[in-house]
Motif scaffolding. Structure first.
Motif, PDB file in Angstrom:
ATOM      1  N   SER A 326      26.101  -0.193  -5.023  1.00  0.00           N
ATOM      2  CA  SER A 326      27.432   0.150  -4.787  1.00  0.00           C
ATOM      3  C   SER A 326      27.959  -0.193  -3.396  1.00  0.00           C
ATOM      4  CB  SER A 326      27.086   1.992  -5.371  1.00  0.00           C
ATOM      5  OG  SER A 326      28.523   2.334  -4.868  1.00  0.00           O
ATOM      6  N   GLY A 327      28.720  -0.175  -3.572  1.00  0.00           N
ATOM      7  CA  GLY A 327      29.413  -1.139  -2.028  1.00  0.00           C
ATOM      8  C   GLY A 327      28.688  -1.060  -0.663  1.00  0.00           C
ATOM      9  N   GLU A 328      28.405  -0.691  -0.221  1.00  0.00           N
ATOM     10  CA  GLU A 328      27.973  -0.686   1.002  1.00  0.00           C
ATOM     11  C   GLU A 328      26.592  -0.113   0.858  1.00  0.00           C
ATOM     12  OE1 GLU A 328      28.657   2.383   2.425  1.00  0.00           O
ATOM     13  OE2 GLU A 328      29.776   0.980   1.409  1.00  0.00           O
ATOM     14  N   ARG A 329      25.710   0.011  -0.324  1.00  0.00           N
ATOM     15  CA  ARG A 329      24.455   0.923  -0.777  1.00  0.00           C
ATOM     16  C   ARG A 329      23.596   0.203  -1.842  1.00  0.00           C
ATOM     17  NH1 ARG A 329      25.072   6.940   0.529  1.00  0.00           N
ATOM     18  NH2 ARG A 329      25.485   7.080   2.573  1.00  0.00           N
ATOM     19  N   SER A 330      22.572  -0.060  -1.734  1.00  0.00           N
ATOM     20  CA  SER A 330      21.273  -0.407  -2.925  1.00  0.00           C
ATOM     21  C   SER A 330      20.766   0.106  -2.760  1.00  0.00           C
ATOM     22  CB  SER A 330      21.068  -1.595  -2.241  1.00  0.00           C
ATOM     23  OG  SER A 330      22.424  -3.178  -1.644  1.00  0.00           O
ATOM     24  N   TYR A 331      20.569   0.676  -4.096  1.00  0.00           N
ATOM     25  CA  TYR A 331      19.622   1.486  -4.265  1.00  0.00           C
ATOM     26  C   TYR A 331      18.613   0.723  -5.729  1.00  0.00           C
ATOM     27  CZ  TYR A 331      23.314   5.149  -3.259  1.00  0.00           C
ATOM     28  OH  TYR A 331      24.321   5.559  -2.620  1.00  0.00           O
ATOM     29  N   LEU A 332      17.286   0.685  -4.871  1.00  0.00           N
ATOM     30  CA  LEU A 332      16.008   0.206  -5.673  1.00  0.00           C
ATOM     31  C   LEU A 332      14.754   0.926  -5.665  1.00  0.00           C
ATOM     32  CD1 LEU A 332      16.955  -1.493  -2.597  1.00  0.00           C
ATOM     33  CD2 LEU A 332      15.536  -3.323  -4.318  1.00  0.00           C
ATOM     34  N   GLU A 333      14.749   1.270  -7.185  1.00  0.00           N
ATOM     35  CA  GLU A 333      13.413   1.439  -7.818  1.00  0.00           C
ATOM     36  C   GLU A 333      11.762   0.888  -7.592  1.00  0.00           C
ATOM     37  OE1 GLU A 333      13.862   4.468 -11.169  1.00  0.00           O
ATOM     38  OE2 GLU A 333      15.872   4.234 -11.443  1.00  0.00           O
ATOM     39  N   TRP A 334      11.073   1.130  -7.387  1.00  0.00           N
ATOM     40  CA  TRP A 334      10.401   0.924  -7.367  1.00  0.00           C
ATOM     41  C   TRP A 334       8.511   1.465  -7.957  1.00  0.00           C
ATOM     42  CZ3 TRP A 334       6.430   3.106  -3.590  1.00  0.00           C
ATOM     43  CH2 TRP A 334       7.286   4.039  -2.853  1.00  0.00           C
ATOM     44  N   ARG A 335       7.790   0.687  -7.919  1.00  0.00           N
ATOM     45  CA  ARG A 335       6.183   1.222  -8.225  1.00  0.00           C
ATOM     46  C   ARG A 335       5.321   0.577  -7.477  1.00  0.00           C
ATOM     47  NH1 ARG A 335       8.034  -0.475 -13.131  1.00  0.00           N
ATOM     48  NH2 ARG A 335       5.794  -2.559 -14.070  1.00  0.00           N
ATOM     49  N   ALA A 336       4.535   1.028  -7.087  1.00  0.00           N
ATOM     50  CA  ALA A 336       3.394   0.814  -5.979  1.00  0.00           C
ATOM     51  C   ALA A 336       1.948   1.563  -6.723  1.00  0.00           C
ATOM     52  CB  ALA A 336       3.325   0.669  -4.970  1.00  0.00           C
ATOM     53  N   THR A 337       0.886   0.596  -6.262  1.00  0.00           N
ATOM     54  CA  THR A 337      -0.610   1.069  -5.739  1.00  0.00           C
ATOM     55  C   THR A 337      -1.393   1.115  -4.623  1.00  0.00           C
ATOM     56  OG1 THR A 337      -1.852  -0.811  -6.912  1.00  0.00           O
ATOM     57  CG2 THR A 337      -1.173   0.876  -8.073  1.00  0.00           C
ATOM     58  N   ALA A 338      -1.820   1.913  -3.999  1.00  0.00           N
ATOM     59  CA  ALA A 338      -2.295   1.772  -2.983  1.00  0.00           C
ATOM     60  C   ALA A 338      -3.892   2.415  -2.985  1.00  0.00           C
ATOM     61  CB  ALA A 338      -1.899   2.766  -1.759  1.00  0.00           C
ATOM     62  N   PHE A 339      -4.825   2.341  -2.026  1.00  0.00           N
ATOM     63  CA  PHE A 339      -6.118   2.931  -1.832  1.00  0.00           C
ATOM     64  C   PHE A 339      -6.999   2.577  -2.726  1.00  0.00           C
ATOM     65  CE2 PHE A 339      -3.210   5.515   0.631  1.00  0.00           C
ATOM     66  CZ  PHE A 339      -2.856   4.927   1.855  1.00  0.00           C
ATOM     67  N   GLY A 340      -6.453   2.032  -3.493  1.00  0.00           N
ATOM     68  CA  GLY A 340      -7.319   1.398  -4.254  1.00  0.00           C
ATOM     69  C   GLY A 340      -7.225   1.991  -6.273  1.00  0.00           C
ATOM     70  N   GLY A 341      -5.855   1.512  -6.225  1.00  0.00           N
ATOM     71  CA  GLY A 341      -5.381   2.518  -7.929  1.00  0.00           C
ATOM     72  C   GLY A 341      -4.902   4.027  -7.535  1.00  0.00           C
ATOM     73  N   MET A 342      -4.742   4.793  -6.571  1.00  0.00           N
ATOM     74  CA  MET A 342      -3.596   5.656  -6.245  1.00  0.00           C
ATOM     75  C   MET A 342      -1.896   4.825  -6.471  1.00  0.00           C
ATOM     76  SD  MET A 342      -3.087   7.730  -3.264  1.00  0.00           S
ATOM     77  CE  MET A 342      -4.140   9.495  -3.167  1.00  0.00           C
ATOM     78  N   ARG A 343      -1.248   5.964  -7.756  1.00  0.00           N
ATOM     79  CA  ARG A 343      -0.106   5.185  -8.073  1.00  0.00           C
ATOM     80  C   ARG A 343       0.537   6.152  -7.016  1.00  0.00           C
ATOM     81  NH1 ARG A 343       2.223   4.103 -13.423  1.00  0.00           N
ATOM     82  NH2 ARG A 343       4.552   4.615 -12.784  1.00  0.00           N
ATOM     83  N   ILE A 344       2.129   5.352  -6.535  1.00  0.00           N
ATOM     84  CA  ILE A 344       2.806   5.896  -6.183  1.00  0.00           C
ATOM     85  C   ILE A 344       4.123   5.180  -6.720  1.00  0.00           C
ATOM     86  CG2 ILE A 344       3.906   6.084  -3.600  1.00  0.00           C
ATOM     87  CD1 ILE A 344       1.519   5.076  -2.590  1.00  0.00           C
TER      88      ILE A 344
END
Length: 394
Positions: A326-344
């Motif tokens: 939207s104009g000069e802004r970008s919005y990104l959703e993401w999902r990740a894992t860390a520390f051996g499987g912790m969901r973030i």
């Protein structure tokens, strides 16, 4: 259409259109930036910005002093590419194709494609003095320039021919002589395989008596890993002027293949590379980073890129699932894992300046327990580089 300048120099460049991908055009011997206008008008690819400029000694820069050589040309065109602050495809014609290759080779991370139109070899044409003497004497001689252009073209419209002759005769005779030496003698890099690893499109005019099929097959194409070569019928050395719609069609097809990689070349690609330099290319000097994993903002390109490089290395996996602009802004959703499987899970908001560089990044992690653990790990990895007070202690 708008015009920008590199610092206080005489290097000015025209910008047309908007998009996350730039297409940078480099003209050839005796020409100027306006030689691309017809082709640009035929392009149909959305979401790209077209950029043109005059090489030193040509067009609106005929008063520039020497030297006139590939290193000087590539340095100035490269400065324009850097000022754009976004991924680009670079298109060069004749002598300009050699300049385009040098610029792309120095920026393999942002140069997503290289298009060579009726290209002279980067190693030079290596013609004897007897054959280059007529070219060296073209400075200020409109009749001779008209004769050369007529001989080397098939379908050049009279109006285009007239404009090219006017543009070419403005160039000082000493500039013409030195520039002939440039494309005839070539550049040392032309003696070895090209350092540019990306996709390459070579466009040749079927009736070009200067850049022949043999010259392309022996002196241009073998230097690239997997170039595509297309031949334009009823076109000579100025194929982009003689058959602009046809050449634009080939360029549109090339851009369509490149565009899906534009997103990966920026923020998301930097997370994949997990390197500070990859992030640094996307940022303005005064970029600010805010994050739920930080107790206060981090400011400046180097500190910010170091934080993000360290953060990207913590993730076991990271996938960007949605993006909205939207104009000069970008919005990104993401999902990740860390520390051996912790969901973030998280959302990132990027704000860009007019040059396409990121001036503010706001990264929001969840859940809270993951935020605290991520922040503590980030502080441990950045010990000695960033004050411990930036991180949660949990």
């Amino acid at each position: 259409m708008r015009t920008d300048r590199i610092g206080t120099s005489d290097v000015r460049f025209r910008r047309q259109g908007e998009g996350d991908l730039a297409v940078l055009f480099v003209h050839g011997f005796l020409d100027d930036q306006y030689v691309w206008d017809g082709l640009i008008g035929e392009l149909t690819t959305p979401g790209v910005e077209c950029v043109t400029l005059d090489l030193a000694g040509s067009g609106d820069r005929t008063g520039a002093s020497g030297p006139f050589g590939y290193d000087r040309f590539a340095g100035e065109v490269g400065a324009v590419a850097d000022a754009l602050g976004k991924p680009f495809v670079i298109v060069g014609q004749s002598m300009g194709s050699a300049v385009a290759e040098l610029v792309a080779a120095e920026r393999p991370g942002r140069a997503l494609g290289l298009v060579l139109v009726t290209p002279v070899p980067l190693a030079g044409t290596r013609q004897p003095d007897a054959l280059t003497a007529p070219f060296r004497s073209l400075g200020g001689d409109g009749d001779a320039q008209r004769a050369v252009r007529t001989r080397l073209s098939t379908a050049l419209a009279e109006a285009d021919l007239d404009r090219l002759v006017v543009s070419g005769t403005r160039i000082r005779p000493e500039t013409v002589r030195e520039t002939v030496g440039c494309w005839n003698d070539g550049h040392p890099a032309g003696a070895r395989p090209s350092r540019y690893p990306g996709p390459v499109l070579v466009v040749r005019g079927a009736d070009d008596g200067f850049v022949t099929a043999e010259l392309v097959a022996q002196g241009v194409a073998p230097r690239f890993a997997a170039p595509e070569t297309v031949v334009v019928d009823r076109a000579g050395h100025w194929a982009h002027l003689e058959q602009p719609a046809v050449v634009a069609g080939h360029l549109d097809r090339f851009l369509a293949a490149v565009l899906p990689t534009v997103r990966a070349s920026g923020w998301t690609g930097a997370f994949a590379e997990k390197s500070a330099d990859a992030f640094g290319e996307a940022f303005a000097d005064d970029v600010t980073l805010e994050a739920s994993a930080l107790t206060r903002p981090v400011e400046g390109r180097d500190p910010v890129k170091n934080v993000l490089a360290a953060a990207s290395a913590i993730y076991d996996s990271l996938v960007f699932t949605q993006e909205t602009v939207s104009g000069e802004r970008s919005y990104l959703e993401w999902r990740a894992t860390a520390f051996g499987g912790m969901r973030i899970d998280g959302v990132t908001v990027l704000t860009k300046n007019a040059a396409g560089q990121i001036v503010r990044a706001a990264i929001h992690h969840r859940p809270l327990g993951a935020v605290h653990r991520f922040s503590a790990e980030l502080g441990a990895r950045l010990a000695g580089l960033l004050d411990a007070g930036y991180f949660h202690r949990g």
